[in-house]
Design an enzyme around this catalytic site. Structure first.
Site, PDB file in Angstrom:
ATOM      1  CB  CYS A   1      -0.662   2.443   3.965  1.00 31.67           C
ATOM      2  SG  CYS A   1      -2.257   1.841   3.402  1.00 31.67           S
ATOM      3  CG  ASP A   2       3.146   1.269   4.496  1.00 32.73           C
ATOM      4  OD1 ASP A   2       2.653   1.762   5.521  1.00 32.73           O
ATOM      5  OD2 ASP A   2       3.008   0.076   4.178  1.00 32.73           O
TER       6      ASP A   2
ATOM      7  CB  CYS B   1      -0.944   0.002   1.202  1.00 35.44           C
ATOM      8  SG  CYS B   1      -2.041   1.442   1.248  1.00 35.44           S
TER       9      CYS B   1
END
Length: 316
Positions: free
Chosen positions: A139-140, A136
């Site tokens: 997300c990261d 992701c």
């Protein structure tokens, strides 16, 4: 074997399911959450979370899910450990049968079974998950600001993630096992024109390279010549799609081409009144904890209205 009855039955215990439980419990629906194979959902295998509203510092995914569950229980949710193996949607009441043999019945049903990222299944992938390997970018990606990153895949997801990562990195490489992309043409044009993205064609990932300190590279095999190479990198994003957990509902609810549950646009309502879907099981676009939580709230509010309308009609 036992039968558990409730006004709102929730299958799944990630951000969507637990948010539905919090709102449902506060509305007096006395929800039951059947937690499934991965209690807490995908966030329980996510370490640093920096984009969930309300926390100025980085928080841990498992901690966030523990807090959500504690809040749901505090307002009256019953959490039950079981895995649903069969459903009957001919209700209400809607019925689910657990692997334990227990039966769960609800006046309304909220499906929050989520989706799982597809992984390559190569050595080092799981060992370095959270230590340089991710599924992701949204997300990261922030954690790789100013660092070298690679994206693995050739569809819309991979191209979108590569483009997104240019917000954080000046050195993005897309690795694809073929000599052409499957992504939409407009996305391909944007990717190929971007000065900070390069593409490695005809390269398959053999394994991820790294150790206790994290990922250091991706070992590749040329799919045409068979030659081996290593692409150094600080972060690798596997972007080969997601698999929604909808096997239980095949033939019972309408699914799209990707296997996601189809809902009425802008709502969590499925084609069956009283059955709602929320979170990643119906969202193939955003797939974020905060959007999952939002649709869980929507499902609970719609479930409350459904129950109230049924009770009103029964009194007439």
């Amino acid at each position: 074997m036992a039968t558990h009855t409730t006004r709102m039955l929730i299958i799944g215990s990630g951000p969507a399911g637990l948010s539905a439980a919090i709102y449902g419990a506060r509305a007096g629906l006395q929800p039951i959450v059947v937690q499934g194979l991965q209690p807490g959902g995908q966030l329980t295998i996510t370490t640093d979370v920096e984009n969930y509203p309300g926390f100025r510092d980085v928080i841990q995914g498992p901690w966030l899910m523990q807090e959500m569950q504690a809040q749901a229980e505090h307002v009256g949710t019953r959490m039950l450990w079981d895995t649903i193996v069969e459903v009957d949607l001919s209700g209400p009441p809607f019925r689910a049968i657990g692997d334990s043999g227990d039966i769960y019945e609800g006046e309304t049903l909220v499906i929050a079974t989520g989706a799982q990222a597809r992984w390559l299944g190569v050595p080092g992938e799981q060992e370095l998950s959270g230590k340089g390997v991710s599924a992701c970018a949204t997300c990261d990606g922030f954690f790789y600001r100013g660092k070298k990153v690679v994206v693995i895949g050739g569809g819309n997801t991979a191209v979108e993630e590569a483009l997104y990562l240019t917000n954080h990195s000046q050195d993005v490489t897309l690795i694809h096992r073929r000599d052409s992309l499957r992504a939409e043409k407009i996305l391909q044009d944007r990717l190929l024109a971007h000065p900070n993205i390069k593409v490695l064609w005809n390269k398959a990932v053999d394994h991820f390279v790294g150790g206790d300190t994290g990922l250091t590279g991706v070992a590749l095999t040329d799919t045409v010549t068979g030659a081996s190479s290593v692409e150094p990198t600080d972060g690798a994003f596997v972007a080969i799609g997601h698999a929604p957990s909808t096997d239980l509902f095949k033939g019972k609810l309408e699914l799209d081409a990707g296997g996601y549950l189809i809902v009425e646009p802008g709502t969590p309502k499925t084609a069956i009144p009283g059955v709602f879907a929320c979170g990643d099981v119906m969202d193939h676009t955003y797939r974020q904890a905060v959007t999952a939580a939002g649709t869980g709230c929507m499902a609970a509010l719609d479930a409350e209205r459904f129950v109230a309308e049924r009770e009103f009609l029964a009194r007439k």
